[in-house]
Write a protein that holds these residues in place. Structure first.
Motif, PDB file in Angstrom:
ATOM      1  N   ARG A  95       0.830  -1.214   0.000  1.00 47.50           N
ATOM      2  CA  ARG A  95       0.000   0.000   0.000  1.00 47.50           C
ATOM      3  C   ARG A  95       0.859   1.256   0.000  1.00 47.50           C
ATOM      4  O   ARG A  95       0.614   2.199  -0.762  1.00 47.50           O
ATOM      5  CB  ARG A  95      -0.906   0.001   1.226  1.00 47.50           C
ATOM      6  N   ASP A  96       1.872   1.275   0.852  1.00 44.12           N
ATOM      7  CA  ASP A  96       2.729   2.459   0.937  1.00 44.12           C
ATOM      8  C   ASP A  96       3.502   2.676  -0.355  1.00 44.12           C
ATOM      9  O   ASP A  96       3.707   3.815  -0.784  1.00 44.12           O
ATOM     10  CB  ASP A  96       3.680   2.339   2.127  1.00 44.12           C
ATOM     11  N   ARG A  97       3.936   1.601  -0.994  1.00 43.54           N
ATOM     12  CA  ARG A  97       4.633   1.755  -2.285  1.00 43.54           C
ATOM     13  C   ARG A  97       3.689   2.317  -3.345  1.00 43.54           C
ATOM     14  O   ARG A  97       4.095   3.121  -4.192  1.00 43.54           O
ATOM     15  CB  ARG A  97       5.215   0.411  -2.739  1.00 43.54           C
ATOM     16  N   GLN A  98       2.427   1.891  -3.302  1.00 46.00           N
ATOM     17  CA  GLN A  98       1.448   2.431  -4.247  1.00 46.00           C
ATOM     18  C   GLN A  98       1.226   3.919  -4.003  1.00 46.00           C
ATOM     19  O   GLN A  98       1.131   4.709  -4.949  1.00 46.00           O
ATOM     20  CB  GLN A  98       0.120   1.683  -4.116  1.00 46.00           C
ATOM     21  N   LEU A  99       1.155   4.309  -2.741  1.00 48.20           N
ATOM     22  CA  LEU A  99       1.007   5.727  -2.419  1.00 48.20           C
ATOM     23  C   LEU A  99       2.228   6.523  -2.863  1.00 48.20           C
ATOM     24  O   LEU A  99       2.107   7.659  -3.321  1.00 48.20           O
ATOM     25  CB  LEU A  99       0.774   5.898  -0.919  1.00 48.20           C
ATOM     26  N   MET A 100       3.412   5.938  -2.706  1.00 44.59           N
ATOM     27  CA  MET A 100       4.630   6.609  -3.164  1.00 44.59           C
ATOM     28  C   MET A 100       4.606   6.801  -4.680  1.00 44.59           C
ATOM     29  O   MET A 100       4.966   7.867  -5.194  1.00 44.59           O
ATOM     30  CB  MET A 100       5.865   5.811  -2.754  1.00 44.59           C
ATOM     31  N   ALA A 101       4.173   5.770  -5.396  1.00 45.30           N
ATOM     32  CA  ALA A 101       4.104   5.876  -6.854  1.00 45.30           C
ATOM     33  C   ALA A 101       3.098   6.953  -7.265  1.00 45.30           C
ATOM     34  O   ALA A 101       3.348   7.735  -8.189  1.00 45.30           O
ATOM     35  CB  ALA A 101       3.719   4.530  -7.459  1.00 45.30           C
ATOM     36  N   LEU A 102       1.976   6.999  -6.566  1.00 46.51           N
ATOM     37  CA  LEU A 102       0.978   8.036  -6.856  1.00 46.51           C
ATOM     38  C   LEU A 102       1.533   9.416  -6.531  1.00 46.51           C
ATOM     39  O   LEU A 102       1.319  10.380  -7.289  1.00 46.51           O
ATOM     40  CB  LEU A 102      -0.289   7.771  -6.040  1.00 46.51           C
ATOM     41  N   GLY A 103       2.276   9.514  -5.419  1.00 45.48           N
ATOM     42  CA  GLY A 103       2.891  10.784  -5.058  1.00 45.48           C
ATOM     43  C   GLY A 103       3.917  11.233  -6.090  1.00 45.48           C
ATOM     44  O   GLY A 103       4.012  12.418  -6.420  1.00 45.48           O
ATOM     45  N   ALA A 104       4.708  10.288  -6.592  1.00 49.60           N
ATOM     46  CA  ALA A 104       5.705  10.618  -7.614  1.00 49.60           C
ATOM     47  C   ALA A 104       5.029  11.107  -8.887  1.00 49.60           C
ATOM     48  O   ALA A 104       5.483  12.059  -9.533  1.00 49.60           O
ATOM     49  CB  ALA A 104       6.578   9.400  -7.899  1.00 49.60           C
ATOM     50  N   TYR A 105       3.924  10.450  -9.259  1.00 53.66           N
ATOM     51  CA  TYR A 105       3.187  10.877 -10.445  1.00 53.66           C
ATOM     52  C   TYR A 105       2.606  12.275 -10.253  1.00 53.66           C
ATOM     53  O   TYR A 105       2.691  13.129 -11.139  1.00 53.66           O
ATOM     54  CB  TYR A 105       2.071   9.878 -10.746  1.00 53.66           C
ATOM     55  N   SER A 106       2.033  12.523  -9.081  1.00 52.26           N
ATOM     56  CA  SER A 106       1.451  13.842  -8.803  1.00 52.26           C
ATOM     57  C   SER A 106       2.528  14.921  -8.826  1.00 52.26           C
ATOM     58  O   SER A 106       2.306  16.031  -9.328  1.00 52.26           O
ATOM     59  CB  SER A 106       0.751  13.822  -7.442  1.00 52.26           C
TER      60      SER A 106
END
Length: 313
Positions: free
Chosen positions: A294-305
């Motif tokens: 979950r945290d890695r997915q949030l990091m990926a979303l944060g990087a995209y944003s």
């Protein structure tokens, strides 16, 4: 506000707040009454920062870590701070005791903000001599990945304390939301609770499986809600905006709302059935690994944003 930031409580939320402030260039003093909590804090923070580096969200983990000082003495941790982020247990009496100590060790204008998920600040600060500098700054876990922060003043919180807190949160890269007055659960958990209550009713009454309910949010509502809120959603979902949407679909939603029974959906039988479905999908021993996912997915979303923000700048 250039003085050190103090974080009281070195658990998951306290460590995360320390990263938020230090990542933004602020000096942080991290305190906990339990020595064992402080003993493991540095390594836990280093690991999280390294994960952020791998996701492209920070450049130099060690430089950020160097701005976080582990301080076992409360007076030294908070004495020079202009802002204290309290991350103690979600317990009213404990918070009252913590704030009594914080008032004794800080200047009268030091902001004392709580990370509480649902206890109104007035309930644990009303006995203080200077309650006007106290409020709630409720994050979403973990705040270094999910930036919204609910700033909730008590009735006697000063406008200056509110404005300074809103400014600090913006300065350190969070997204502050002003909740204009106290209410149980604040805004985020009331919205989350409304969805959870309805989800449990639909599951309880046999309309949908736990897996398909999650699919509905993950592949439906969640996709839109990841970049716009419910009011903007309905404004964009009708040719003439909100009023047009209400004319078209308001009666349906009013009828659905009237059909809800008053019984709590949080009953043992319903939760046992939900637990059984979830453990079939994810055995208990796999929870920690899935939380890391979950945290890695949030990091990926944060990087995209972050990339999109840079393109739009």
């Amino acid at each position: 506000m250039s003085e050190p930031i103090a974080v009281v409580g070195a658990g998951l939320i306290g460590r995360a707040w320390s990263m938020v402030f230090a990542r933004a260039g602020r000096s942080v003093r991290l305190y906990d009454a339990q020595p064992e909590a402080l003993a493991g804090a540095t390594q836990a923070i280093r690991q999280s920062l390294q994960d952020l580096q791998r996701a492209g969200l920070v450049d130099d983990p060690e430089a950020i870590l160097a701005r976080i000082e582990i301080e076992p003495d409360l007076a030294l941790a908070v004495g020079e701070a202009a802002y204290v982020q309290e991350c103690g247990p979600e317990n009213l009496e404990v918070k009252q005791e913590i704030y009594t100590r914080l008032e004794a060790e800080t200047a009268p204008d030091t902001i004392l903000a709580s990370s509480t998920s649902g206890i109104a600040a007035s309930r644990f600060t009303g006995h203080l001599t200077h309650p006007q500098r106290c409020l709630v700054a409720h994050p979403v876990n973990p705040p270094y990945l999910v930036p919204v922060v609910e700033v909730v003043p008590a009735p006697n919180t000063s406008p200056d304390a509110v404005e300074r807190t809103l400014a600090l949160m913006s300065e350190v890269g969070q997204v502050p939301v002003l909740v204009k007055r106290e209410l149980p659960g604040f805004v985020l958990n009331r919205l989350q609770g409304a969805l959870l209550n309805e989800a449990l009713r639909l599951f309880r009454d046999g309309y949908v499986s736990a897996e398909d309910l999650d699919k509905t949010v993950k592949h439906g509502l969640g996709l839109r809600w990841s970049f716009m809120g419910p009011f903007e959603t309905i404004d964009l979902n009708a040719p003439a905006g909100v009023t047009d949407y209400a004319r078209r679909y308001g009666p349906l939603y009013a009828d659905v709302d009237a059909q809800r029974d008053g019984a709590s959906p949080w009953q043992a039988e319903t939760l046992a059935a939900l637990e059984a479905e979830r453990r079939t999908a994810l055995p208990l021993e796999g929870l920690a690994e899935r939380q890391a996912w979950r945290d890695r997915q949030l990091m990926a979303l944060g990087a995209y944003s972050k990339l999109q923000d840079e393109r739009d700048a």
